[in-house]
Design an enzyme around this catalytic site. Sequence first.
Site, PDB file in Angstrom:
ATOM      1  CG  ASP A  42     -11.530  33.142  -5.498  1.00  0.00           C
ATOM      2  OD1 ASP A  42     -10.312  33.089  -5.237  1.00  0.00           O
ATOM      3  OD2 ASP A  42     -12.094  32.347  -6.262  1.00  0.00           O
ATOM      4  CG  ASP A  43      -7.841  35.163  -6.591  1.00  0.00           C
ATOM      5  OD1 ASP A  43      -7.693  34.250  -5.771  1.00  0.00           O
ATOM      6  OD2 ASP A  43      -7.755  35.000  -7.829  1.00  0.00           O
ATOM      7  CB  CYS A  82      -8.552  28.676  -5.203  1.00  0.00           C
ATOM      8  SG  CYS A  82      -8.731  30.322  -5.869  1.00  0.00           S
ATOM      9  NE  ARG A  86     -11.479  28.862  -2.613  1.00  0.00           N
ATOM     10  CZ  ARG A  86     -12.386  29.827  -2.697  1.00  0.00           C
ATOM     11  NH1 ARG A  86     -13.644  29.574  -2.443  1.00  0.00           N
ATOM     12  NH2 ARG A  86     -12.031  31.046  -3.055  1.00  0.00           N
ATOM     13  CE  LYS A 139     -12.729  29.106  -6.442  1.00  0.00           C
ATOM     14  NZ  LYS A 139     -11.737  30.030  -6.998  1.00  0.00           N
ATOM     15  CG  HIS A 141     -11.542  25.478  -6.659  1.00  0.00           C
ATOM     16  ND1 HIS A 141     -10.701  26.519  -6.937  1.00  0.00           N
ATOM     17  CD2 HIS A 141     -11.258  24.511  -7.583  1.00  0.00           C
ATOM     18  CE1 HIS A 141      -9.946  26.212  -7.977  1.00  0.00           C
ATOM     19  NE2 HIS A 141     -10.268  25.004  -8.378  1.00  0.00           N
ATOM     20  CB  SER A 164     -11.680  29.287 -10.585  1.00  0.00           C
ATOM     21  OG  SER A 164     -10.961  28.993  -9.423  1.00  0.00           O
ATOM     22  CG  HIS A 237     -10.789  33.847  -9.405  1.00  0.00           C
ATOM     23  ND1 HIS A 237     -10.710  33.711 -10.777  1.00  0.00           N
ATOM     24  CD2 HIS A 237      -9.928  32.945  -8.873  1.00  0.00           C
ATOM     25  CE1 HIS A 237      -9.825  32.754 -11.038  1.00  0.00           C
ATOM     26  NE2 HIS A 237      -9.332  32.278  -9.912  1.00  0.00           N
ATOM     27  CG  ASP A 289      -9.119  32.502  -2.137  1.00  0.00           C
ATOM     28  OD1 ASP A 289      -8.858  33.697  -2.385  1.00  0.00           O
ATOM     29  OD2 ASP A 289      -9.172  31.631  -3.030  1.00  0.00           O
ATOM     30  CG  ASN A 290      -5.573  33.127  -3.136  1.00  0.00           C
ATOM     31  OD1 ASN A 290      -6.225  32.121  -3.390  1.00  0.00           O
ATOM     32  ND2 ASN A 290      -5.588  34.172  -3.939  1.00  0.00           N
ATOM     33  CE  LYS A 310      -4.896  32.670  -7.732  1.00  0.00           C
ATOM     34  NZ  LYS A 310      -6.190  32.734  -8.402  1.00  0.00           N
TER      35      LYS A 310
HETATM   36 MG    MG Z   1      -8.326  32.473  -4.701  1.00  0.00          MG
END
Ligand code: MG
Length: 468
Positions: A42-43, A82, A86, A139, A141, A164, A237, A289-290, A310
């Site tokens: 994540d991130d 996010c 996803r 996660k 989301h 998150s 994240h 994810d980003n 992001k």
């Molecule tokens: Mg993310």
Amino acid sequence: MKRVLMIRSIVLFALAIGIAQPSFAQRKDGATRPNFILIFTDDQGYGDLGTYGNPTIKTPNIDRLALEGQKWTNFYVAANVCTPSRAGLLTGRLPIRSGMQGEKKRVLFPDSKGGLPLSEITIAKLLKQNGYHTGIVGKWHLGSRPEFLPTKHGFDYYYGIPYSNDMDRVDSIPYVEAITQPKNEYFQVPLLQNEVVIEKPAIQNTLTERYTKEAVEFITKNKENPFFLYLAHSMPHVPLFANDKFKGKSARGIYGDVIEEIDWSVGEIVAALKKQGLDKNTYVVFVSDNGPWKIFKDLGGSSGPLYGAKGNSYEGGVRVPAVFWGPERVKPGQITEIGSTLDVLTTFASLAHTELPKDRVYDGYDLTGVLTGTQQKSPRDEMFYYHASQLVAVRKGPYKLSFYSNSEFAYPDQLSRLERPKLYNLNEDIGEANDIAEKHPELVKELSGLIEEHRKSVVPVVSQLDIP
Ligand code: MG
């Protein structure tokens, strides 16, 4: 000796008529129904792994996967934040088609009423129809109301947080303080097992360790049947939490500690596969994810040579590290062709000999040929860059045409449309610094035409994120 021969005959007879289950390593459908493990961070930025050039953070386990498998350097997510990212990954469809993008909200929040519509078919739901056991650790989301949880979307098992790790913040602690000096009790994020809350607040500094334990248990329990495991780490994240064993160890500070713990986790998963004799029957994919959340400075990651982060649609926001591993199946090498998380569902379906439903538009391509080395060229030659529901740029081959400039995490109404679009050759200008639109009006015309064509395929649907 006679007794041994007799037992052997009984076992062979039982196997022949299907009474006894052969171990997975000998499973006859190992070739047609391989296992899949999808590790999603994540991130995490393009520049946060050793194999992608990070000079400080040590990631030997992921680096080894990249060396033994394929490292993709032009791999894109479906969105720059996010929730829509996803949704794109799990459905193989742009978020604009499922309503998993919003104008007022960029992601889902704990009080959101919407979620991934049940009419959408996730990778889990698709593979489950083909006899796969499916699990998600980490996660979600994609909707925290009971009707949207992973167990309603094809997953047999769920262990993780529903959104998150910076959400459900205690009001009395200002956001920046809660992020920069985090404590577990500042965030009342629940930890769920299937549909039941088992811990609140989630103790975040042991999340990566516990996710890993759950993932290893899932692998072990399912060694005799085909499985799909989606391990969606909550980290890196913000707020950043590392286990005591990793805290203070990396020269890159807490962000590095967190990435090094994720790298340890990857090592544990590969070790579990080898221990169970599943490494030759399993594909492992590692992707983020980003882009990195750079507004948090040292608490955010790095986009390496890319511009952006992001929340925006420059390369740094949407181009991510992506590693595919599968000994004796994935042909090792660096892949500079274009790929996307939108292609994961299509590719897994192909590898698992599973038909895609014909009643919907898919945005994914089958990357099998490139993975196995039978094909040099990726079937994907273009990428559409969405910022919420706005199409802000398009790429074809090395060329990217951008219509908007946008700052990090801008809402759609804060985007500014450029007076005339900018054109970049990403192969020669990875940092999007040299606009060549004036020199190549023919390319501007061609790429603009692609957008018009693409728009015709998009049917407007209700935004799940903006449901009041
Ligand atoms: Mg993310």
